[in-house]
Write a protein that holds these residues in place. Structure first.
Motif, PDB file in Angstrom:
ATOM      1  N   PHE A 226     -19.022 -32.363-155.625  1.00 44.14           N
ATOM      2  CA  PHE A 226     -19.030 -31.704-154.316  1.00 44.14           C
ATOM      3  C   PHE A 226     -20.208 -32.189-153.475  1.00 44.14           C
ATOM      4  CE2 PHE A 226     -19.705 -27.962-151.479  1.00 44.14           C
ATOM      5  CZ  PHE A 226     -18.528 -28.107-150.761  1.00 44.14           C
ATOM      6  N   THR A 227     -21.361 -32.418-154.098  1.00 40.84           N
ATOM      7  CA  THR A 227     -22.499 -32.931-153.328  1.00 40.84           C
ATOM      8  C   THR A 227     -22.186 -34.317-152.768  1.00 40.84           C
ATOM      9  OG1 THR A 227     -23.657 -33.912-155.221  1.00 40.84           O
ATOM     10  CG2 THR A 227     -24.181 -31.611-154.681  1.00 40.84           C
ATOM     11  N   LYS A 228     -21.462 -35.122-153.520  1.00 39.71           N
ATOM     12  CA  LYS A 228     -21.078 -36.446-153.030  1.00 39.71           C
ATOM     13  C   LYS A 228     -20.067 -36.335-151.877  1.00 39.71           C
ATOM     14  CE  LYS A 228     -23.543 -39.485-155.090  1.00 39.71           C
ATOM     15  NZ  LYS A 228     -24.377 -40.398-154.287  1.00 39.71           N
ATOM     16  N   LEU A 229     -19.204 -35.325-151.926  1.00 38.78           N
ATOM     17  CA  LEU A 229     -18.288 -35.100-150.810  1.00 38.78           C
ATOM     18  C   LEU A 229     -19.078 -34.764-149.549  1.00 38.78           C
ATOM     19  CD1 LEU A 229     -15.457 -34.664-149.563  1.00 38.78           C
ATOM     20  CD2 LEU A 229     -15.716 -32.276-150.226  1.00 38.78           C
ATOM     21  N   ILE A 230     -20.046 -33.882-149.684  1.00 46.31           N
ATOM     22  CA  ILE A 230     -20.868 -33.510-148.524  1.00 46.31           C
ATOM     23  C   ILE A 230     -21.591 -34.743-147.989  1.00 46.31           C
ATOM     24  CG2 ILE A 230     -22.868 -32.141-147.802  1.00 46.31           C
ATOM     25  CD1 ILE A 230     -21.862 -30.024-149.892  1.00 46.31           C
ATOM     26  N   GLU A 231     -22.074 -35.574-148.891  1.00 44.29           N
ATOM     27  CA  GLU A 231     -22.731 -36.816-148.472  1.00 44.29           C
ATOM     28  C   GLU A 231     -21.747 -37.710-147.708  1.00 44.29           C
ATOM     29  OE1 GLU A 231     -24.685 -40.802-150.461  1.00 44.29           O
ATOM     30  OE2 GLU A 231     -24.726 -38.958-151.639  1.00 44.29           O
ATOM     31  N   ALA A 232     -20.527 -37.826-148.214  1.00 47.23           N
ATOM     32  CA  ALA A 232     -19.510 -38.650-147.542  1.00 47.23           C
ATOM     33  C   ALA A 232     -19.238 -38.126-146.131  1.00 47.23           C
ATOM     34  CB  ALA A 232     -18.220 -38.673-148.358  1.00 47.23           C
ATOM     35  N   ARG A 233     -19.159 -36.817-145.992  1.00 51.01           N
ATOM     36  CA  ARG A 233     -18.911 -36.241-144.663  1.00 51.01           C
ATOM     37  C   ARG A 233     -20.063 -36.527-143.714  1.00 51.01           C
ATOM     38  NH1 ARG A 233     -16.210 -30.392-145.123  1.00 51.01           N
ATOM     39  NH2 ARG A 233     -16.375 -30.674-142.889  1.00 51.01           N
ATOM     40  N   ALA A 234     -21.297 -36.453-144.224  1.00 52.92           N
ATOM     41  CA  ALA A 234     -22.465 -36.746-143.387  1.00 52.92           C
ATOM     42  C   ALA A 234     -22.464 -38.215-142.945  1.00 52.92           C
ATOM     43  CB  ALA A 234     -23.749 -36.411-144.139  1.00 52.92           C
ATOM     44  N   HIS A 235     -22.179 -39.123-143.867  1.00 50.97           N
ATOM     45  CA  HIS A 235     -22.122 -40.544-143.509  1.00 50.97           C
ATOM     46  C   HIS A 235     -21.012 -40.808-142.496  1.00 50.97           C
ATOM     47  CE1 HIS A 235     -25.192 -41.889-146.228  1.00 50.97           C
ATOM     48  NE2 HIS A 235     -24.547 -41.483-147.316  1.00 50.97           N
ATOM     49  N   ALA A 236     -19.892 -40.133-142.648  1.00 52.98           N
ATOM     50  CA  ALA A 236     -18.782 -40.324-141.702  1.00 52.98           C
ATOM     51  C   ALA A 236     -19.183 -39.871-140.305  1.00 52.98           C
ATOM     52  CB  ALA A 236     -17.545 -39.568-142.179  1.00 52.98           C
ATOM     53  N   ARG A 237     -19.894 -38.761-140.218  1.00 53.64           N
ATOM     54  CA  ARG A 237     -20.368 -38.280-138.903  1.00 53.64           C
ATOM     55  C   ARG A 237     -21.321 -39.276-138.257  1.00 53.64           C
ATOM     56  NH1 ARG A 237     -17.891 -34.229-136.075  1.00 53.64           N
ATOM     57  NH2 ARG A 237     -16.844 -32.930-137.580  1.00 53.64           N
ATOM     58  N   GLU A 238     -22.018 -40.046-139.099  1.00 49.08           N
ATOM     59  CA  GLU A 238     -22.936 -41.077-138.603  1.00 49.08           C
ATOM     60  C   GLU A 238     -22.222 -42.413-138.394  1.00 49.08           C
ATOM     61  OE1 GLU A 238     -26.166 -40.661-137.707  1.00 49.08           O
ATOM     62  OE2 GLU A 238     -25.772 -38.517-138.035  1.00 49.08           O
ATOM     63  N   ARG A 239     -20.919 -42.441-138.649  1.00 52.35           N
ATOM     64  CA  ARG A 239     -20.069 -43.632-138.498  1.00 52.35           C
ATOM     65  C   ARG A 239     -20.452 -44.762-139.464  1.00 52.35           C
ATOM     66  NH1 ARG A 239     -17.831 -40.153-135.871  1.00 52.35           N
ATOM     67  NH2 ARG A 239     -17.260 -40.241-133.696  1.00 52.35           N
ATOM     68  N   ASP A 240     -20.944 -44.388-140.648  1.00 52.16           N
ATOM     69  CA  ASP A 240     -21.288 -45.366-141.673  1.00 52.16           C
ATOM     70  C   ASP A 240     -20.149 -45.400-142.692  1.00 52.16           C
ATOM     71  OD1 ASP A 240     -22.312 -46.910-143.748  1.00 52.16           O
ATOM     72  OD2 ASP A 240     -24.318 -46.008-143.643  1.00 52.16           O
ATOM     73  N   ALA A 241     -19.161 -46.237-142.416  1.00 48.46           N
ATOM     74  CA  ALA A 241     -17.947 -46.279-143.228  1.00 48.46           C
ATOM     75  C   ALA A 241     -18.229 -46.702-144.667  1.00 48.46           C
ATOM     76  CB  ALA A 241     -16.924 -47.223-142.594  1.00 48.46           C
ATOM     77  N   ARG A 242     -19.100 -47.663-144.851  1.00 44.91           N
ATOM     78  CA  ARG A 242     -19.390 -48.154-146.200  1.00 44.91           C
ATOM     79  C   ARG A 242     -20.023 -47.055-147.055  1.00 44.91           C
ATOM     80  NH1 ARG A 242     -21.320 -54.013-147.275  1.00 44.91           N
ATOM     81  NH2 ARG A 242     -20.021 -54.062-145.442  1.00 44.91           N
ATOM     82  N   ALA A 243     -21.052 -46.393-146.525  1.00 40.67           N
ATOM     83  CA  ALA A 243     -21.729 -45.329-147.278  1.00 40.67           C
ATOM     84  C   ALA A 243     -20.789 -44.148-147.509  1.00 40.67           C
ATOM     85  CB  ALA A 243     -22.996 -44.878-146.562  1.00 40.67           C
ATOM     86  N   ALA A 244     -19.980 -43.809-146.515  1.00 42.52           N
ATOM     87  CA  ALA A 244     -19.033 -42.700-146.664  1.00 42.52           C
ATOM     88  C   ALA A 244     -18.015 -43.010-147.752  1.00 42.52           C
ATOM     89  CB  ALA A 244     -18.327 -42.417-145.341  1.00 42.52           C
TER      90      ALA A 244
END
Length: 180
Positions: free
Chosen positions: A19-37
């Motif tokens: 779940f923490t990794k999901l939250i991280e993915a959502r944060a990266h997506a909001r920053e438009r960092d597709a690779r990190a997300a």
């Protein structure tokens, strides 16, 4: 986020880490960092698979996080990354959400998927989902839900002159008090 994840790795249950990794993915997506997300989402999926194959010694509060939830959130991640094809593919894997039980969540998900359809240039299907979203969200008070409708409205920009779009925007003003 990565430092706190590394610290918790030996102590937290796999589902919690997922779940923490999901939250991280959502944060990266909001920053438009597709690779990190994408990396964080893949890590979440891997950890979740390990959790479901594991012993089940997890805190009760994390029971809600399973593959269907991951899929629904992944659709949002890819909507934020403006990758409607991936968003719609993940949405196909997500479980149906009964609106009577999860009213706000069902309405928000309709707005998310509708926005992905708009990003894919599917105005009719997008508007259909947007209208269904308003039907549901008009019954709840939620600033977060309104944010999802605002994002939907922003995606309607190429079609602002279309009568059906003007009618939809009027609905958002009158039923949800959202300025178009």
């Amino acid at each position: 986020m990565t430092v706190s994840f590394e610290r918790a790795k030996g102590q937290a249950a796999p589902r919690v880490l997922a779940f923490t990794k999901l939250i991280e993915a959502r944060a990266h997506a909001r920053e438009r960092d597709a690779r990190a997300a994408s990396r964080a989402l893949a890590a979440s999926e891997d950890l979740l698979s390990r959790a479901e194959a594991g012993s089940g010694l997890e805190p009760a509060w994390i029971d809600f996080y399973h593959h269907a939830r991951l899929s629904a959130d992944a659709a949002e991640v890819f909507r934020d990354l403006k990758n409607p094809k991936a968003a719609l593919a993940w949405n196909q894997r997500a479980a149906a959400m009964p609106s009577g039980v999860f009213t706000r969540s069902a309405g928000m998900r309709l707005a998310i998927v509708g926005t992905a359809h708009l990003q894919a240039r599917g105005l009719d299907h997008g508007l259909d989902l947007g209208n269904r979203s308003i039907d549901i969200l008009a019954r709840v008070q939620s600033s977060r839900a309104k944010d999802y409708v605002r994002e939907f409205n922003t995606a309607l920009a190429p079609w602002r002159r279309e009568p059906a779009v003007r009618e939809f925007l009027h609905r958002t003003r009158t039923e949800l008090s959202i300025a178009a």
